[in-house]
Design a protein around this motif. Structure first.
Motif, mmCIF file in Angstrom:
data_model
loop_
_atom_site.group_PDB
_atom_site.id
_atom_site.type_symbol
_atom_site.label_atom_id
_atom_site.label_comp_id
_atom_site.label_asym_id
_atom_site.label_seq_id
_atom_site.Cartn_x
_atom_site.Cartn_y
_atom_site.Cartn_z
ATOM 1 N N UNK A 62 42.660 28.604 24.306
ATOM 2 C CA UNK A 62 42.294 28.466 25.722
ATOM 3 C C UNK A 62 41.083 29.322 26.056
ATOM 4 N N UNK A 63 40.251 29.622 25.080
ATOM 5 C CA UNK A 63 39.098 30.488 25.257
ATOM 6 C C UNK A 63 39.442 31.886 24.796
ATOM 7 N N UNK A 64 38.451 32.681 24.558
ATOM 8 C CA UNK A 64 38.678 34.045 24.100
ATOM 9 C C UNK A 64 39.067 34.964 25.242
ATOM 10 N N UNK A 65 39.185 36.239 24.922
ATOM 11 C CA UNK A 65 39.598 37.231 25.910
ATOM 12 C C UNK A 65 38.605 37.312 27.072
ATOM 13 N N UNK A 66 37.320 37.244 26.781
ATOM 14 C CA UNK A 66 36.309 37.342 27.847
ATOM 15 C C UNK A 66 36.424 36.189 28.835
ATOM 16 N N UNK A 67 36.717 34.998 28.331
ATOM 17 C CA UNK A 67 36.821 33.821 29.194
ATOM 18 C C UNK A 67 37.981 33.927 30.180
ATOM 19 N N UNK A 68 38.928 34.804 29.876
ATOM 20 C CA UNK A 68 40.100 34.915 30.750
ATOM 21 C C UNK A 68 39.874 35.834 31.952
ATOM 22 N N UNK A 69 38.708 36.494 32.016
ATOM 23 C CA UNK A 69 38.412 37.352 33.169
ATOM 24 C C UNK A 69 37.623 36.524 34.183
ATOM 25 N N UNK A 70 38.361 35.731 34.916
ATOM 26 C CA UNK A 70 37.765 34.820 35.888
ATOM 27 C C UNK A 70 37.303 35.585 37.131
ATOM 28 N N UNK A 71 36.561 34.910 37.993
ATOM 29 C CA UNK A 71 36.132 35.530 39.258
ATOM 30 C C UNK A 71 37.336 35.954 40.085
ATOM 31 N N UNK A 72 38.367 35.162 40.071
ATOM 32 C CA UNK A 72 39.585 35.501 40.815
ATOM 33 C C UNK A 72 40.260 36.740 40.233
ATOM 34 N N UNK A 76 40.938 40.539 41.980
ATOM 35 C CA UNK A 76 42.230 41.242 42.005
ATOM 36 C C UNK A 76 42.097 42.665 41.464
ATOM 37 N N UNK A 77 41.262 42.856 40.458
ATOM 38 C CA UNK A 77 41.017 44.198 39.924
ATOM 39 C C UNK A 77 40.285 45.041 40.966
ATOM 40 N N UNK A 78 39.277 44.466 41.592
ATOM 41 C CA UNK A 78 38.509 45.174 42.621
ATOM 42 C C UNK A 78 39.412 45.564 43.796
ATOM 43 N N UNK A 79 40.273 44.651 44.221
ATOM 44 C CA UNK A 79 41.216 44.939 45.309
ATOM 45 C C UNK A 79 42.112 46.122 44.957
ATOM 46 N N UNK A 80 42.663 46.126 43.761
ATOM 47 C CA UNK A 80 43.537 47.224 43.344
ATOM 48 C C UNK A 80 42.764 48.539 43.244
ATOM 49 N N UNK A 117 30.447 47.812 32.375
ATOM 50 C CA UNK A 117 29.836 47.090 33.487
ATOM 51 C C UNK A 117 30.071 45.589 33.387
ATOM 52 N N UNK A 118 31.269 45.205 32.992
ATOM 53 C CA UNK A 118 31.594 43.787 32.791
ATOM 54 C C UNK A 118 31.439 42.973 34.066
ATOM 55 N N UNK A 119 31.718 43.603 35.191
ATOM 56 C CA UNK A 119 31.523 42.950 36.495
ATOM 57 C C UNK A 119 31.366 44.030 37.535
ATOM 58 N N UNK A 120 30.946 43.645 38.733
ATOM 59 C CA UNK A 120 30.797 44.648 39.795
ATOM 60 C C UNK A 120 31.498 44.209 41.058
#
Length: 122
Positions: A62-72, A76-80, A117-120
Motif C-alpha cells: 500500500x506504499x512505503x512508510x513515507x506514503x503513509x504520512x498523508x496531509x490529514x 493530526x500530529x500538528x494538532x497534538x 523537516x518532513x513537514x511544517x
C-alpha cells in the motif's frame, strides 16, 4: 495480550527513539495524545523541539512508510503538538519547532530513514 500491530508499533517507536538518542537528541515525551491527534515522540536537539512521526511498513503493498504520512496525518500530529505546547510542554512554547519523520520498512535498525523537516505547521 497485546495485538501484533500494537507490539510492532511500540517496537518501531523504541527503535526510532534509540536512533535519535544515538544522534544526540534527548527524548522528552512519548505518545502524546489529544482529541484528534497524536505525536509519537518529542525530542530536544539542543536548538529545536522536534515532533517525530514514526511510520512502520512491513511491505510496500500500500506504499512505503513515507506514503503513509498523508496531509490529514500531518494535521493530526500538528494538532497534538500544539495541544502539548499549550499544556504539559508550555515551558517550551517559545522554542523553534520542527516536524520530523522516522520511516521504517520493517523492524530493522539498519533500515531507518530519518527525514528532518518532513513537514511544517503552515
Amino acid at each position: 495480550m497485546q495485538a501484533a500491530h500494537l507490539r510492532d508499533g511500540a517496537a518501531a517507536e523504541a527503535l526510532a527513539a534509540r536512533h535519535l538518542e544515538q544522534h544526540g537528541l534527548t527524548i522528552i515525551a512519548r505518545n502524546v495524545r489529544c482529541r484528534g491527534g497524536e505525536v509519537d515522540l518529542i525530542a530536544d536537539d539542543g536548538r529545536s523541539l522536534v515532533f517525530v512521526e514514526v511510520r512502520l511498513r512491513k511491505n510496500g503493498r500500500f506504499g512505503g512508510a513515507a506514503a503513509s504520512i498523508t496531509a490529514s496525518k500531518q494535521q493530526r500530529v500538528i494538532l497534538a503538538a500544539q495541544h502539548w505546547l499549550a499544556g504539559d510542554g508550555r515551558r517550551h512554547a517559545n522554542r523553534a519547532c520542527r516536524f520530523d519523520a522516522i520511516l521504517l520498512d520493517g523492524l530493522d535498525a539498519a533500515r531507518i530513514e530519518w527525514i528532518r523537516g518532513a513537514f511544517d505547521a503552515s
